[in-house]
Design a protein around this motif. Structure first.
Motif, mmCIF file in Angstrom:
data_model
loop_
_atom_site.group_PDB
_atom_site.id
_atom_site.type_symbol
_atom_site.label_atom_id
_atom_site.label_comp_id
_atom_site.label_asym_id
_atom_site.label_seq_id
_atom_site.Cartn_x
_atom_site.Cartn_y
_atom_site.Cartn_z
ATOM 1 N N ALA A 1 0.835 -1.201 0.000
ATOM 2 C CA ALA A 1 0.000 0.000 0.000
ATOM 3 C C ALA A 1 0.869 1.250 0.000
ATOM 4 C CB ALA A 1 -0.922 -0.018 1.227
ATOM 5 N N PHE A 2 1.926 1.224 0.791
ATOM 6 C CA PHE A 2 2.833 2.365 0.925
ATOM 7 C C PHE A 2 3.489 2.707 -0.408
ATOM 8 C CE2 PHE A 2 6.972 4.254 2.006
ATOM 9 C CZ PHE A 2 6.595 5.258 2.882
ATOM 10 N N LEU A 3 3.846 1.657 -1.166
ATOM 11 C CA LEU A 3 4.538 1.885 -2.435
ATOM 12 C C LEU A 3 3.571 1.879 -3.622
ATOM 13 C CD1 LEU A 3 7.638 -0.435 -1.867
ATOM 14 C CD2 LEU A 3 7.559 2.050 -1.656
ATOM 15 N N SER A 4 2.297 1.709 -3.329
ATOM 16 C CA SER A 4 1.278 1.653 -4.376
ATOM 17 C C SER A 4 1.578 0.586 -5.428
ATOM 18 C CB SER A 4 1.128 3.010 -5.075
ATOM 19 O OG SER A 4 0.842 3.996 -4.137
ATOM 20 N N VAL A 5 1.917 -0.601 -4.973
ATOM 21 C CA VAL A 5 2.081 -1.740 -5.885
ATOM 22 C C VAL A 5 1.185 -2.875 -5.365
ATOM 23 C CG1 VAL A 5 4.457 -1.137 -6.467
ATOM 24 C CG2 VAL A 5 4.032 -2.704 -4.565
ATOM 25 N N PRO A 6 0.820 -3.819 -6.221
ATOM 26 C CA PRO A 6 0.012 -4.945 -5.736
ATOM 27 C C PRO A 6 0.813 -5.809 -4.754
ATOM 28 C CG PRO A 6 0.633 -5.260 -8.037
ATOM 29 C CD PRO A 6 1.067 -3.887 -7.661
ATOM 30 N N THR A 7 0.104 -6.447 -3.810
ATOM 31 C CA THR A 7 0.793 -7.316 -2.838
ATOM 32 C C THR A 7 1.571 -8.414 -3.533
ATOM 33 O OG1 THR A 7 -1.496 -7.439 -2.108
ATOM 34 C CG2 THR A 7 0.187 -7.880 -0.466
ATOM 35 N N SER A 8 1.108 -8.806 -4.712
ATOM 36 C CA SER A 8 1.788 -9.889 -5.422
ATOM 37 C C SER A 8 3.150 -9.463 -5.941
ATOM 38 C CB SER A 8 0.919 -10.372 -6.582
ATOM 39 O OG SER A 8 0.640 -9.283 -7.438
ATOM 40 N N GLN A 9 3.464 -8.172 -5.828
ATOM 41 C CA GLN A 9 4.788 -7.718 -6.255
ATOM 42 C C GLN A 9 5.790 -7.769 -5.101
ATOM 43 O OE1 GLN A 9 4.489 -4.145 -8.612
ATOM 44 N NE2 GLN A 9 6.708 -3.901 -8.708
ATOM 45 N N LEU A 10 5.251 -8.016 -3.920
ATOM 46 C CA LEU A 10 6.102 -8.139 -2.734
ATOM 47 C C LEU A 10 6.668 -9.554 -2.660
ATOM 48 C CD1 LEU A 10 6.481 -6.162 -0.224
ATOM 49 C CD2 LEU A 10 4.763 -5.493 -1.903
ATOM 50 N N LEU A 11 7.814 -9.684 -2.052
ATOM 51 C CA LEU A 11 8.354 -11.002 -1.754
ATOM 52 C C LEU A 11 8.395 -11.106 -0.234
ATOM 53 C CD1 LEU A 11 9.790 -13.513 -3.065
ATOM 54 C CD2 LEU A 11 11.882 -12.488 -2.217
ATOM 55 N N LYS A 12 7.634 -12.065 0.301
ATOM 56 C CA LYS A 12 7.654 -12.270 1.755
ATOM 57 C C LYS A 12 8.791 -13.206 2.095
ATOM 58 C CE LYS A 12 3.353 -13.627 2.582
ATOM 59 N NZ LYS A 12 1.972 -13.792 3.088
ATOM 60 N N THR A 13 9.608 -12.821 3.038
ATOM 61 C CA THR A 13 10.688 -13.688 3.493
ATOM 62 C C THR A 13 10.417 -14.057 4.938
ATOM 63 O OG1 THR A 13 12.199 -12.513 2.040
ATOM 64 C CG2 THR A 13 13.183 -13.918 3.727
ATOM 65 N N LEU A 14 10.168 -15.352 5.166
ATOM 66 C CA LEU A 14 9.858 -15.817 6.516
ATOM 67 C C LEU A 14 11.064 -16.577 7.050
ATOM 68 C CD1 LEU A 14 6.405 -17.042 5.365
ATOM 69 C CD2 LEU A 14 6.756 -15.179 6.989
#
Length: 575
Positions: free
Chosen positions: A270-283
């Motif tokens: 949301a902060f960067l105005s990109v879809p969540t699918s563009q994020l890479l979650k690292t757990l």
RNA sequence: CGGGGCGUAGCGCAGCCUGGUAGCGCAUCUGGUUUGGGACCAGAGGGUCGGGUGUUCGAAUCACCCCGCCCCGACCA
């Protein structure tokens, strides 16, 4: 089973209101209809009506297993610890295995399953390939000290299970028996009129190379199952793999951006105005068991995906993984909230979907900073690609490309081709055709008998109560005497006796209750057929016959017995 | 074990906030009237208010601790 009973003599404590602590419909109805009562957490009494249903389920299971060539035996509930030490599961099984010492201080446990005991037996008695194959089963009480028993009979700590174990000289024979049991399970669940689905599954603590679960479809089910809308692919989401869509994003250069106090994938997107699918979650996880015991590892999926921990456990050949604490994350150079795969001092596992991903946003391993424009193949080295993400509705099937759908299911059975997993450690050996010592190969096959009782009720009920399939009803017929006139009682008793002689299971409600009470109870109990005898009809020489779910009709008093016998005798008749 | 909710008669609940002699419906028992869809009238029995400690003249009610139950997560037939 005793064919006929008088209602007033039977212990059927029905309840008018739903018990407050029951959530799912099967739990409510089984309590309300007087089939079960709770003794303690996850442990139940089966009252007379409940026991009758349980016996019916067992009878069908026995019949089909016998037909499939299996033999029944009975093993003990109390098992010596040595067997579990020998198989190596004493450690692995965890606190679910209830352990205790007997008066001599001998380590014992309550059997949660019986691979050890049956293998011990076979290791002593098996000599020649001529004795194989052999399939032995039992119907018996199991105890698993579940973390959270719930939903009544659906997840008890003490429960009744049918467990079968087959032994073979080779894998081809094992596979044939696996298919035989698979078909047998389908036949059993079909006889119960259940909507069910066999699915590919994970082995869990039992293990094994090939395994399917059988799920009864129900909203209250604890499992999520994925199935293809276009082909026969179906799997538990713990195991299911599928293809997701990958966005094509521009491959601009790496760039760091300040993201003060923005940590979750959703917030960063949301902060960067990109879809969540563009994020890479690292757990980041801490591993227990296996070669990497105690090691901290990282696992990545796209921002809108969930990581399926069981898949990570398999990738690591570990027993369990647990999300790392902030301190543990720091030891590999990460900062919780801003973790990224670059420069992390840990093994990094990436979901297969990420192979060609570009333009991703990832944590920078620096407080309040993320990196954009990550190209996995360009910017990362030495990562392992494995299946990690949980399948979602709308993914495409790996077999045929059609859309994947998700349903909830209650796992009522599972079949495993175990191979030599237990037979090797337990030394189940035999002499083969060539005269050499060989390790037997093994399969095991379970059906949750008591859980099945709950699963059937989950699927077969309405506002008035339970609607048993004909083969499982505690009584096939509810004989209701209306009013207290001598004529009614005499006519009822005559019919009752004739039905008893004919072997029809009839519950005669001769209580001094008003009609409404008797109808309500008969419906709550779920008896398939009702025969109502009252003054009104008797004057015309007729009685009323009504199916639990469906039409009612009047039949001549003189024909009533024969008609009932005719309708109920062919077992498995529908209602 | 983490998060949320709850514990008052056999079952379902109110009372608690604002402390003052424990209530309702259903079920049970007795008598009567009813009898084709959970009857009505009259009467009766049934309670360590989950347990303990504390505050108070006084605790179901307030505080602390413990126990149990239910739901969500990790386990599995």
């Amino acid at each position: 089973m005793i064919a006929a009973m008088r209602y007033s003599k039977l212990f059927i404590p029905t309840l008018r209101d739903d018990p407050a602590d029951a959530e799912v419909v099967s739990h409510k109805l089984l309590l309300r209809a007087g089939y079960i009562r709770r003794v303690t957490s996850g442990v139940y009494d089966y009252l007379p009506m409940g026991l009758r249903v349980l016996r019916k389920i067992e009878a069908v299971v026995r019949e089909e297993l016998t037909r499939a060539g299996a033999q029944e035996l009975l093993m003990p509930m109390v098992q010596p610890s040595e067997l579990w030490e020998k198989s190596g599961r004493m450690e692995k099984y965890g606190p679910e295995l209830l352990r205790f010492k007997d008066r001599h201080g001998h380590g014992s446990c309550l059997g949660p399953t019986h691979e050890e005991v049956i293998c011990d037996l076979l290791s002593r008695e098996l000599r020649s390939y001529k004795q194989l194959p052999m399939n032995l089963y039992q119907i018996q009480t199991k105890f698993r000290d579940e973390i959270r028993p719930r939903f009544g009979l659906m997840r008890g700590r003490e429960f009744i299970m049918k467990d079968a174990y087959s032994f073979h000289a080779d894998d081809a024979c094992l596979n044939a028996e696996y298919d035989n049991m698979f078909a047998t399970y389908c036949r059993i669940f079909e006889r119960f009129n259940l909507k069910f689905r066999p699915v590919e599954a994970d082995g869990g603590t039992i293990g094994g190379n090939k395994t399917h679960e059988f799920h009864v479809l129900a909203e209250s089910g604890e499992d999520l199952i994925a199935h293809c809308s276009g082909c026969d692919y179906a799997a538990n989401v713990e195991k299911a793999s599928s293809q997701r869509e990958l966005q094509t994003l521009d491959c601009s250069a790496l760039q760091t951006v300040d993201t003060p106090h923005v940590t979750s994938a959703e917030d960063v997107a949301a902060f960067l105005s990109v879809p969540t699918s563009q994020l890479l979650k690292t757990l980041v996880y801490r591993v227990s068991g296996g070669e990497n015991d105690g090691v901290i590892v990282a696992a990545c999926v796209l921002g809108d995906d969930q990581l399926q921990e069981i898949k990570l456990i398999h990738a690591l050949a570990a027993d369990a993984v647990e999300l790392a604490t902030d301190e543990e994350v720091a030891t590999v150079g990460g900062i919780t909230g801003f973790i990224g795969p670059q420069g992390l001092n840990a093994m990094v596992f990436m979901d297969n979907s990420l192979k060609d991903a570009t333009g991703l946003v990832v944590g920078a391993n620096q407080k309040d900073v993320h990196v954009t424009g990550l190209d996995i193949s360009r910017d990362l080295e030495s990562v392992s690609f494995v299946d990690l993400r949980e399948t979602r509705a709308g993914d495409s099937c790996e077999k045929c490309g059609s859309a994947i759908e998700l349903s909830r299911g209650i796992e009522v059975g599972q079949v495993f081709a175990l191979g030599t997993q237990y037979t090797e450690s337990m030394e189940v050996m035999f002499q083969n055709k060539e005269g050499k010592r060989a390790i037997a190969t093994m399969g095991c096959y379970g059906i949750g008998i008591s859980r099945l009782m709950a699963a059937v009720v989950e699927q077969c009920n309405d506002d008035a109560g339970i609607v048993w399939p004909a083969e499982l009803a505690p009584f096939q017929l509810g004989l209701i005497s209306m009013g207290k006139s001598e004529e009614v009682l005499e006519a009822s008793e005559a019919i009752y006796k004739q039905l008893l002689d004919a072997g029809i299971e009839v519950l005669w409600d001769e209580r001094k209750e008003r009609p409404g009470v008797k109808f309500k109870d008969a419906e709550l109990l779920g008896l398939p057929l009702q025969l109502v005898i009252g003054d009104r009809g008797l004057k015309e020489g007729v009685v009323e016959m009504g199916w639990r779910k469906g039409e009612r009709s009047e039949v001549a008093l003189a024909d009533a017995v024969n008609i009932v016998i005719d309708r109920l005798k062919p077992s498995g008749c529908s209602n």
